[in-house]
Scaffold this motif. Structure first.
Motif, PDB file in Angstrom:
ATOM      1  N   ALA A 193       1.736  -1.265  -0.289  1.00 46.89           N
ATOM      2  CA  ALA A 193       0.048   0.255   0.025  1.00 46.89           C
ATOM      3  C   ALA A 193       0.470   1.650   0.295  1.00 46.89           C
ATOM      4  N   ALA A 194       2.075   0.621   0.365  1.00 45.27           N
ATOM      5  CA  ALA A 194       2.613   2.222   0.728  1.00 45.27           C
ATOM      6  C   ALA A 194       3.733   2.641  -0.392  1.00 45.27           C
ATOM      7  N   LEU A 195       3.673   1.190  -1.253  1.00 44.78           N
ATOM      8  CA  LEU A 195       4.708   1.600  -2.557  1.00 44.78           C
ATOM      9  C   LEU A 195       3.502   2.854  -3.214  1.00 44.78           C
ATOM     10  N   ARG A 196       2.102   1.663  -3.451  1.00 46.10           N
ATOM     11  CA  ARG A 196       1.392   2.492  -4.731  1.00 46.10           C
ATOM     12  C   ARG A 196       0.853   4.282  -4.197  1.00 46.10           C
ATOM     13  N   LYS A 197       1.300   3.920  -3.114  1.00 44.43           N
ATOM     14  CA  LYS A 197       0.977   5.666  -2.948  1.00 44.43           C
ATOM     15  C   LYS A 197       2.116   6.670  -2.995  1.00 44.43           C
ATOM     16  N   VAL A 198       2.890   6.017  -2.384  1.00 41.21           N
ATOM     17  CA  VAL A 198       4.898   7.122  -3.011  1.00 41.21           C
ATOM     18  C   VAL A 198       4.478   7.182  -4.666  1.00 41.21           C
ATOM     19  N   THR A 199       4.432   5.398  -5.358  1.00 40.62           N
ATOM     20  CA  THR A 199       4.542   6.330  -6.685  1.00 40.62           C
ATOM     21  C   THR A 199       3.029   6.612  -7.671  1.00 40.62           C
ATOM     22  N   ALA A 200       1.735   6.125  -6.738  1.00 42.35           N
ATOM     23  CA  ALA A 200       0.679   7.594  -7.197  1.00 42.35           C
ATOM     24  C   ALA A 200       1.280   9.239  -6.935  1.00 42.35           C
ATOM     25  N   TRP A 201       1.867   9.447  -5.759  1.00 43.26           N
ATOM     26  CA  TRP A 201       2.712  10.968  -6.426  1.00 43.26           C
ATOM     27  C   TRP A 201       3.192  10.966  -6.850  1.00 43.26           C
ATOM     28  N   VAL A 202       4.332  10.300  -7.234  1.00 41.87           N
ATOM     29  CA  VAL A 202       5.822  10.281  -7.778  1.00 41.87           C
ATOM     30  C   VAL A 202       5.496  10.468  -9.454  1.00 41.87           C
ATOM     31  N   GLY A 203       4.055   9.578  -9.372  1.00 42.32           N
ATOM     32  CA  GLY A 203       4.625   9.209 -11.200  1.00 42.32           C
ATOM     33  C   GLY A 203       3.378  10.961 -11.846  1.00 42.32           C
ATOM     34  N   THR A 204       3.621  12.173 -11.275  1.00 42.57           N
ATOM     35  CA  THR A 204       3.151  13.040 -12.011  1.00 42.57           C
ATOM     36  C   THR A 204       3.957  13.616 -12.567  1.00 42.57           C
ATOM     37  N   ASP A 205       4.722  13.859 -12.177  1.00 34.61           N
ATOM     38  CA  ASP A 205       6.196  15.075 -12.099  1.00 34.61           C
ATOM     39  C   ASP A 205       7.490  14.706 -12.200  1.00 34.61           C
ATOM     40  N   GLN A 206       8.306  15.219 -12.728  1.00 40.11           N
ATOM     41  CA  GLN A 206       9.755  15.153 -12.473  1.00 40.11           C
ATOM     42  C   GLN A 206       9.504  15.229 -11.360  1.00 40.11           C
ATOM     43  N   GLY A 207       9.650  16.584 -11.164  1.00 39.11           N
ATOM     44  CA  GLY A 207      10.136  17.223  -9.339  1.00 39.11           C
ATOM     45  C   GLY A 207       9.964  16.513  -8.099  1.00 39.11           C
ATOM     46  N   ARG A 208       8.790  15.728  -8.723  1.00 38.26           N
ATOM     47  CA  ARG A 208       8.618  15.012  -7.388  1.00 38.26           C
ATOM     48  C   ARG A 208       9.947  13.206  -7.072  1.00 38.26           C
ATOM     49  N   VAL A 209       9.284  12.963  -8.693  1.00 38.89           N
ATOM     50  CA  VAL A 209      10.378  11.888  -8.420  1.00 38.89           C
ATOM     51  C   VAL A 209      12.348  12.429  -7.965  1.00 38.89           C
ATOM     52  N   ASN A 210      12.634  13.551  -8.154  1.00 41.41           N
ATOM     53  CA  ASN A 210      13.573  14.157  -7.995  1.00 41.41           C
ATOM     54  C   ASN A 210      13.584  13.959  -6.079  1.00 41.41           C
ATOM     55  N   GLU A 211      12.182  15.048  -5.703  1.00 40.57           N
ATOM     56  CA  GLU A 211      12.520  15.070  -4.045  1.00 40.57           C
ATOM     57  C   GLU A 211      12.613  12.883  -3.845  1.00 40.57           C
ATOM     58  N   LEU A 212      11.859  12.036  -4.621  1.00 45.16           N
ATOM     59  CA  LEU A 212      12.058  11.210  -3.856  1.00 45.16           C
ATOM     60  C   LEU A 212      13.458  10.092  -4.267  1.00 45.16           C
TER      61      LEU A 212
END
Ligand code: ZN
Length: 371
Positions: A193-212
């Motif tokens: 569930a944690a993996l799904r939530k973080v992935t959904a949050w990150v998978g919308t924007d390159q800036g978020r990918v960089n934060e992760l």
């Protein structure tokens, strides 16, 4: 039941923390998937799916898979188990569709009464595609296209999704300040569930990918050896490409959000990846899948650049069937994700019948292009 109460507690906690002005959005976020699931299940049980979605059923469908995993539990439910792949292939057949190559599918679309067809696509070049998926595809004589990012093969890719999964597998908590969350995950269900939530949050924007990526750095995971554990290399990709059922497609060099790069950078991502793959496998690479494939990741500009880079067609991840009208827009083809686990029978039927897009667009737009 305990899981239900836990979920409700979480919903109330998060709603409490939501500013009043955002409440409708927050409620829609929780309610929408549940309502959709209910509608899907109801239509499936009543046998109404085909009737309700006849306008949304196209001559073609393009299906998307990633990893094909024998042990989905140990990989936090991120792939499609072999039996599910067989079930999907049987469902396609009993639905009256032949599995064909992209080339054949596009040719069939141009005909008067096109024969119904399905395209199978695999993304990112996981080694299990060769070891587990290919023998099953042979059983069904089903051709497939593998979309390969250069970075996966040369071990340079920022595989944040593999890194995050590895961290969650080996830790009982994961603090992620950008989401203002500490995920407590002692068992497989909460890790998944944690993996799904973080992935959904990150998978919308390159800036978020960089934060992760920054948040994962202290864990000291070795990205290249993670890629080594899961992905094909030069030799295995060549072996896969040489199989008569396999076509290799492009998936950019670095697998970033193309929409956030300049025209020149996107063109380099397309052309360098195409050239890298063509040199490696000794065949033309004529089809492309955009990384992420969402509205935020690719659109008209990327479609024009893909055409200019020499691709005959390109795939998004906009859900929907493939229609003859798409021949006018072959660089924005829809594609349906069926490679996740667990998958309900109603969810698969919804995707194969066109009901999914009917429901998502409120029965408005059968032909997916920009949305
Ligand atoms: Zn990908």
């Amino acid at each position: 039941m305990p899981l239900f109460f836990q979920n409700m507690r979480r919903v109330f906690r998060e709603l409490n923390e939501t500013p009043l002005s955002d409440l409708p959005v927050a409620l829609t976020g929780y309610a929408k998937p549940k309502i959709e699931k209910g509608i899907e299940t109801g239509a499936f049980r009543l046998g109404l799916m085909n009737l309700l979605s006849s306008r949304f059923r196209g001559p073609g469908i393009a299906l998307m898979f990633h990893e094909i995993q024998t042990d989905v539990e140990s990989e936090l439910l991120t792939g499609c188990p072999p039996e599910q792949l067989r079930e999907i292939l049987r469902a396609i057949k009993s639905d009256g569709r032949d599995v064909v190559t992209i080339e054949e599918g596009l040719a069939q679309l141009g005909q008067q009464n096109p024969k119904p067809f399905a395209l199978l696509t695999l993304d990112d070049a996981y080694r299990d595609n060769l070891e587990i998926a290919l023998p099953i595809l042979e059983e069904f004589a089903a051709p497939t296209t593998l979309f390969v990012p250069t970075g996966m093969i040369n071990r340079q890719l920022d595989v944040w999704w593999l890194e995050l999964r590895a961290v969650l597998k080996h830790h009982e908590t994961f603090a992620f300040p950008p989401m203002d969350r500490v995920f407590v995950c002692a068992d497989t269900a909460s890790k998944a569930a944690a993996l799904r939530k973080v992935t959904a949050w990150v998978g919308t924007d390159q800036g978020r990918v960089n934060e992760l990526t920054a948040a994962l750095a202290p864990y000291g995971m070795n990205k290249a050896s993670l890629i080594d554990s899961y992905a094909m290399d030069d030799a295995t990709l060549k072996q896969f490409a040489a199989h008569p059922l396999v076509t290799i497609g492009a998936h950019t060099t670095t697998h970033r959000f193309m929409s956030q790069l300049s025209d020149d950078e996107v063109m380099r991502e397309f052309k360098d990846n195409k050239e890298f793959l063509e040199n490696l496998i000794g065949q033309r690479v004529e089809f492309l899948a955009y990384p992420y494939g969402t509205e935020g990741a690719c659109g008209e500009r990327e479609a024009n650049l893909a055409k200019e880079a020499g691709f005959k067609a390109a795939f998004t991840t906009r859900p929907g069937h493939v229609f003859a009208e798409h021949l006018k827009l072959p660089h924005l083809l829809p594609r349906i994700d069926v490679g996740y686990f667990p998958q309900r029978k109603a969810a698969l039927a919804s995707r194969l019948s066109g009901f999914q897009r009917a429901m998502l667009t409120g029965w408005k737009e059968p032909i997916a292009t920009l949305t």
